[in-house]
Scaffold this motif. Structure first.
Motif, PDB file in Angstrom:
ATOM      1  N   GLU A 270     -12.031   1.348  -3.283  1.00  0.00           N
ATOM      2  CA  GLU A 270     -11.542   2.362  -4.238  1.00  0.00           C
ATOM      3  C   GLU A 270     -12.522   3.000  -5.264  1.00  0.00           C
ATOM      4  O   GLU A 270     -12.112   3.370  -6.157  1.00  0.00           O
ATOM      5  N   HIS A 303      -2.920   2.728  -1.203  1.00  0.00           N
ATOM      6  CA  HIS A 303      -3.449   1.498  -2.169  1.00  0.00           C
ATOM      7  C   HIS A 303      -4.765   1.780  -2.999  1.00  0.00           C
ATOM      8  O   HIS A 303      -4.774   1.619  -4.269  1.00  0.00           O
ATOM      9  N   HIS A 307      -5.300   2.407  -7.016  1.00  0.00           N
ATOM     10  CA  HIS A 307      -6.449   1.597  -7.894  1.00  0.00           C
ATOM     11  C   HIS A 307      -6.878   2.689  -8.848  1.00  0.00           C
ATOM     12  O   HIS A 307      -7.644   2.055  -9.837  1.00  0.00           O
ATOM     13  N   GLU A 326      -5.309  -6.208  -7.677  1.00  0.00           N
ATOM     14  CA  GLU A 326      -5.008  -6.076  -6.399  1.00  0.00           C
ATOM     15  C   GLU A 326      -3.530  -6.637  -6.344  1.00  0.00           C
ATOM     16  O   GLU A 326      -2.753  -5.852  -5.434  1.00  0.00           O
ATOM     17  N   TYR A 387      -3.806 -11.217  -3.214  1.00  0.00           N
ATOM     18  CA  TYR A 387      -3.355  -9.854  -3.169  1.00  0.00           C
ATOM     19  C   TYR A 387      -1.725  -9.804  -2.835  1.00  0.00           C
ATOM     20  O   TYR A 387      -0.958  -9.215  -3.655  1.00  0.00           O
TER      21      TYR A 387
HETATM   22 ZN    ZN Z   1      -7.268  -3.313  -3.469  1.00  0.00          ZN
END
Ligand code: ZN
Ligand code: B3K
Length: 865
Positions: A270, A303, A307, A326, A387
């Motif tokens: 990210e 995702h 971020h 996460e 996660y």
């Molecule tokens: Zn991530």
């Protein structure tokens, strides 16, 4: 001065409790790169400001770097020394200074794929978690945030495209070289730094934010790949709109770039304004990507985009807080994907993944809380626990307070910590205050490892007919945590009334907050049907003695789709576990329940496909005290064959209906294809003589990869001439497409054939196999470790193969090598002979000289058990 690359790593354990704020901050950084594939010169200028009361020297972390020159405030400086790989600069009593250091690196020799490395003649970076120190000396900790100015210069022909974070503010040419200057206005930790230089083409688009800011979007790929980036671009625009709508989060730069790279250790990264992706999560077209691949692209693009707020604008104070960004971001991407498709099906997929990857981790030697207490190598903690369990913990908070109050909590979190490096505790406190909820006991989810077990039983008062639900919880001991306190477990519950004696049935959210609890249900004339942990409201294992008839009723009638799925899965599991334990297998109840569920296929094929799928061999093993991989395979195949034969007409009818066009990516079309794959697998499990020909027909007639790969995978389990032909055709057609060729390796390593371990060994010698590409390694060896009966072959050949891989891969790419170890660490769950062989292989790995910190930590913890 010493060369750090020759110093063997000493395993040092870092403890969360030892956190101290940084003694020096670095508000500004200027980097200057003279680019070359095998020699890149890096000059860094760090403006540093003292934050300590004492005169501590400046410690700059390095990894494999040699300082070629050090200057302070523009003057040559001699007061520096190396401490292992780190550069210590004594700045005397200065409270601020500009420290310049020159280094040289060789990207082509960087096989770890951390820091600056070469992939297909292009230069790119990966800095999370501690890769920046392989590019330049730096404190390299996430609570040191800086504004970056990045200049890069290089040969125009080799590197026509020069990208970094933020905006390009100037560029120019010097003979055959050119240069670009990038500036990122947002302070960021070093792990979010990125640079890309190479010969790339771009798919451009734009997005206008809520407040009217036009953002230029670019997806950069190799020539020839641009027409496969449409899905990723649409996913990006959908993510940007969704984050505005659901979380009130707007994008904050004029430019958002994504670059696809073939050699990448994980899915994507990210970096601020310049995401770098594994090609497999960017490129998709119907000919080469399956529906699952399409969903993977959408989910990972979302995702990484999310971020930008949960990770970049608010980052982590230290790496123990990793789940802060996460877990929250996974929860956000799961919610997004659910909104883009079918929420129940997405929930089933997420829970299946949690059970396949996280529950075993939580039950084994590498178990750790979502906020770990210690580590040796942080790369080993990018786990399913941090996660996926992390996402479940956020989801539970959202469930308890509801969407509006949860949003108040996240608004407060973003407002309060914008621009900061925060902690998990900061997040919980913001939800507590913003949503108005007491999370004191709930915090145990951050510190206690292990999957809680909840037992549920309904009792009846014979005199009054009143029913009571008895709940009890226990949290298993995990390494370093022998005793656990009761957790706060939110359970969505409903008790169905079969004879109308109870009146309205309502779902309740029961907060189980002690070891035992009794919940009055009211009066029911006949025993109510208990639907518990609906929607999988808590990441726990529920033990609840329910007979086959009760499960079949719930599978058919529960109004929560997840609970319907769960009831059928439980029925299948009960049947399989009984058969594996030696009871005479009775398949009838499962067959009837599958038949009933299939009745709803026209309305929701995707859900039906998920629901009628048998539990995986590994999940069946997780229900047993000692896993018997051979018996599990035998009994699962027997049940599959029985369902296949009993409902043969249904499976044939589903296949005869034909497939929707591969270009149709609506949830309905994807669901129909998924159900066809399940039907084909059931049919192929029967003795029907025409099954291979039918599969081959689907394989050759397919207009897209979903049908083609499903048919190939089905054929790969068998022993037909069609299998050989299909594998050959597939290879010849896609040998030049690495992404599709991965599938060719993968289906062979997934095969249920008894010779799969030998096949994998042979494929490792195939000219197209390479240890240099993590995707290829995972497609072959990762698939093998997911193939329970093959990996656990009784003679230990599977274990040997994986240990040989770890030993061969570690010197090249320790991060990817270490990821292959956990399957060997599950030895306690297997019989003595297998356990001894698994331990012997772990011991053999540990005996290798010069082992990386990554592999040392995973193998030694795994051996301890
Ligand atoms: Zn991530
Ligand atoms: N944050 C990165 C993961 C980095 C892994 C480093 N070993 C990708 C992600 O979770 O979005």
């Amino acid at each position: 001065m010493t060369d750090a690359s020759s110093t063997p790593p000493v395993p040092v354990t870092i403890h969360r409790g030892d956190y101290r704020p940084p003694e020096w901050q670095v508000p500004d950084i200027a980097l200057d790169f003279a680019l070359g594939i095998d020699a890149t010169r890096v000059s860094s200028a760090l403006s540093v400001v003292r934050h300590a009361d004492t005169m501590v020297p400046l410690v700059l972390r390095g990894d494999g770097l040699t300082p070629l020159g050090v200057r302070v405030d523009g003057e040559g400086w001699n007061d520096w020394r190396m401490d292992g790989s780190d550069l210590i600069v004594d700045l005397g009593d200065r409270t601020a200074a500009t420290v310049e250091v020159d280094t040289a690196i060789d990207p082509a020799a960087n096989t770890q794929l951390m820091g600056l490395y070469a992939s297909n003649a292009m230069l790119c970076t990966q800095c999370e978690a501690e890769g920046f120190r392989r590019i330049a000396f730096h404190p390299d900790r996430p609570d040191v945030l800086s504004r970056y100015k990045v200049r890069m210069a290089g040969d125009k022909a080799a590197f026509p495209v020069l990208l970094s974070n933020g905006n390009c503010v100037a560029s120019g040419e010097e003979g055959s070289d050119h240069w670009a200057l990038w500036e990122d206005p947002w302070p960021k930790p070093a792990y979010l730094f990125a640079l890309v230089a190479g010969d790339l083409v771009v798919n451009r688009d734009s997005f206008t934010t809520l407040s009217g800011r036009k953002v230029d979007l670019g997806i950069w790929v190799r020539a020839g790949d641009a027409d496969r980036t449409g899905h990723a671009m649409q996913a990006l625009k959908n993510s940007m709109a969704w984050d505005e709508r659901v979380y009130g989060r707007e994008y904050d730069l004029d430019l958002f770039n994504i670059v696809a790279v073939s050699d990448f250790n994980m899915g994507a990264m990210e970096n601020k304004g310049l995401n770098i992706f594994n090609t497999r999560y960017i490129l998709a077209d119907p000919d080469t990507a399956t529906d699952v691949d399409y969903d993977g692209v959408e989910g990972v693009v979302a995702h990484e985009y999310f971020h930008n707020w949960s990770g970049n604008r608010v980052t982590c104070r230290d790496w123990f807080q990793l789940s802060l960004k996460e877990g929250f971001t996974v929860f956000r991407d799961q919610s997004f994907s659910a909104a883009m498709g079918s929420p129940p099906v997405k929930r089933i997929e997420d829970v299946r993944l949690l059970r396949a990857a996280q529950f075993p981790e939580d039950a084994g030697p590498l178990a750790h809380p979502i906020r770990p207490d210690s580590y040796q190598e942080i790369s080993n903690f990018y786990t399913a626990t941090v996660y996926n369990k992390g996402a479940e913990i956020i989801r539970m908070m959202a469930t308890m307070v509801g969407p509006e109050r949860f949003r108040k909590g996240t608004d407060l979190y973003f407002a309060r910590h914008d621009g900061e490096a925060a902690t998990c505790e900061d997040f919980v406190r913001a939800i507590e205050e913003g949503a108005g909820v007491d999370l004191k006991q709930f915090r145990l989810w951050y510190s206690q490892a292990g999957t809680p077990r909840v037992t549920a039983r309904i009792d009846t008062d014979a005199a009054t007919g009143e029913r009571t639900l008895h709940l009890a919880q226990s949290v298993p001991a995990t390494p370093g945590q022998p005793d656990k306190a009761p957790m706060l477990i939110p359970l969505r519950i409903k008790a169905f009334d079969l004879d109308g004696s109870h009146g309205a049935e309502e779902e309740a959210l029961v907060l189980l907050d002690r070891a035992d609890m009794a919940v009055p249900l009211g009066s029911y004339r006949s025993r109510p049907m208990l639907s518990i942990n609906r929607g999988f409201s808590a990441p726990v294992i529920v033990d609840c003695a329910r007979e086959a008839g009760e499960l079949a009723w719930l599978a058919a009638h529960d109004d929560d789709p997840f609970a319907r799925y769960e009831a059928l899965q439980q029925l299948m599991l009960d049947t399989l576990v009984a058969a594996v334990s030696g009871d005479k297998a009775d398949h009838r109840a499962v067959i009837d329940a599958v038949a009933t569920t299939l009745g709803g296929r026209a309305a929701d094929p995707a859900f039906v496909a998920e629901a009628v799928l048998l539990p995986s061999e590994a999940f069946i093993g997780d229900q047993m005290v000692v896993v018997d991989p051979d018996a599990i395979r035998r009994e699962r195949l027997a049940l599959q064959a029985a369902i296949g034969a009993a409902l043969e007409a249904e499976w044939r009818a589903i296949l005869a209906e034909g497939a929707p066009p591969a270009t149709d990516l609506t949830p309905a079309a994807k669901g129909r294809r998924r159900l066809r794959g399940v039907a084909l697998a059931y049919l192929a499990a029967t003795p029907a003589a025409d099954a291979p020909a039918l599969a081959f027909g689907i394989f050759s007639g397919a207009d897209g990869m979903t049908e083609r790969q499903t048919a190939l995978a089905t054929l790969a389990h068998g022993d037909s001439d069609e299998r050989v032909a299909a594998l050959d055709i597939f290879y010849q057609r896609y040998r030049d497409n690495p992404f599709v060729l991965d599938k060719w390796f993968q289906v062979q390593a997934w095969s249920l054939r008894p010779d799969t371990v030998d096949a994998v060994r042979e494929l490792a010698g195939h000219p197209d196999f390479t240890l240099s590409n993590p995707n290829r390694v995972r497609s072959l060896y990762g698939a093998l470790t997911g193939n329970q009966a093959a990996f656990h072959r009784a003679d230990g050949a599977g274990y040997r193969l994986i240990a040989d891989l770890v030993i061969a891969l570690d010197p090249k790419n320790p991060q990817t090598a270490a990821k292959m170890i956990p399957p060997l660490g599950r030895w306690k769950r297997f019989d003595e002979a297998r356990a001894a062989m698994m331990k012997a292989e772990l011991g053999r790995i540990l005996a290798q000289p010069g082992l990386s910190r990554d592999v040392t930590e995973q193998a030694s913890k795994s051996l301890l058990g």
